[in-house]
Design an enzyme around this catalytic site. Structure first.
Site, short mmCIF file in Angstrom:
data_model
loop_
_atom_site.label_atom_id
_atom_site.label_comp_id
_atom_site.label_asym_id
_atom_site.label_seq_id
_atom_site.Cartn_x
_atom_site.Cartn_y
_atom_site.Cartn_z
N ASP A 107 0.84 -1.19 0.00
CA ASP A 107 0.00 0.00 0.00
C ASP A 107 0.88 1.26 0.00
OD1 ASP A 107 -3.05 0.78 0.57
OD2 ASP A 107 -1.84 2.02 1.89
N HIS A 272 -6.96 -7.06 0.65
CA HIS A 272 -5.91 -6.05 0.57
C HIS A 272 -4.81 -6.28 1.60
CE1 HIS A 272 -4.06 -2.18 -0.21
NE2 HIS A 272 -4.28 -1.78 1.04
#
Length: 290
Positions: A107, A272
């Site tokens: 991320d 994620h």
């Protein structure tokens, strides 16, 4: 008590004038630096780091502005630019005795890792990025109603003042929203770790917003300049990501290939927070490339 990575030593390492990073270190062997994402801290690597430490020197910092690392009050564009944060990472590794190292990021940490690969190619032996696109490409593929998933990107891109006020008014709801909707397995982030993430974010609203604001400004400028100059990542690059392209209509592997001639791109079915949901698989990927 704030959770820690079992078996790791903690220290604060100066990396720039007035900025020290909180870092967990363990193991021996070839070094690998692991950079966390949003809205997390270095704790997101707790399982992967412990696994890799059996045969690597593992370095897990909190990025500037996050966790227990310093949070410069000045939030001008350069302070939280990925170029600045990448320089922090290289300085950290050198302070710990490593001129060259493998680098992996998730991320936000993957965007810092990407910039480190472009700005400091001699220092990075190989690069792994989890669930991102390079900043310039990210903005170029966001369009239409499907882009609503990235509402936070647009919110935190606004001029200083309103975003900070809105988020600070209900930080646990804001940051907790992403912990809820981005995980494929709620058990991957247990209550004590979730609480640690929320505590850390609550104390870092201005710096987190500044990090995101930089991604809508100076970081795009840096990527655009590199694209125009034909600069590419010189080291082997591995990218694991969800199939965002199916929703937003782009070919992620093709976008990454434009930056990374030596690319291994894999679409995965994890959520994620893949380092917490599938730590053995992620550790295996990093070990194979390390």
């Amino acid at each position: 008590m704030t959770p820690a990575i079992t078996g790791f030593d903690y220290r604060r390492v100066p990396v720039a004038e007035g900025v020290s990073l909180n870092v967990a270190v363990a193991g021996s062997g070839s070094p690998i630096v692991l950079l966390h994402g949003f809205p997390q801290t270095h704790l997101m690597w707790r399982h992967v780091a412990a696994d890799l430490a059996t045969d690597h020197t593992v370095i897990c910092p909190d990025l500037r502005g996050y966790g227990a690392s310093d949070k410069p009050a000045e939030t001008g564009p350069a302070v939280y630019a990925k170029r600045t944060m990448a320089a922090d990472v290289v300085a950290l590794a050198r302070a710990l005795g490593h001129e060259r190292f493998a680098l992996a990021g998730h991320d936000r940490g993957a965007l810092v890792a990407f910039r480190a690969g472009l700005d400091h190619p001699a220092a990075i032996t190989r690069l792994t990025c989890l669930d991102v696109l390079p900043t310039l490409d990210m903005w170029e593929v966001m369009h239409g109603t499907a882009a609503a998933v990235g509402f936070h990107l647009y919110l935190m891109a606004q001029p200083p003042g309103l975003p900070e006020q809105m988020i600070a008014a209900s930080p646990d709801a804001f940051f907790g929203h992403f912990l809820d909707i981005w995980t494929g397995d709620p058990r991957a982030v247990p209550a004590n770790v979730r609480a640690a993430y929320l505590d850390a974010c609550r104390e870092a609203v201005p710096s987190i917003v500044a990090d995101y604001r930089a991604s809508a400004g100076v970081d795009v400028d840096h990527d655009r300049a590199d694209r125009a100059a034909g600069n590419r990542l010189r080291m082997p690059v591995t990218v694991l990501q969800q199939d965002w392209g199916a929703a937003l209509g782009f070919d992620a592997a093709a976008l990454w290939s434009a930056w990374a001639p030596d690319l291994r791109h894999t679409t995965v079915a994890y959520g994620h927070f893949m380092a917490e949901e599938a730590p053995a698989a992620i550790a295996g990927v990093l070990r194979a490339g390390g």
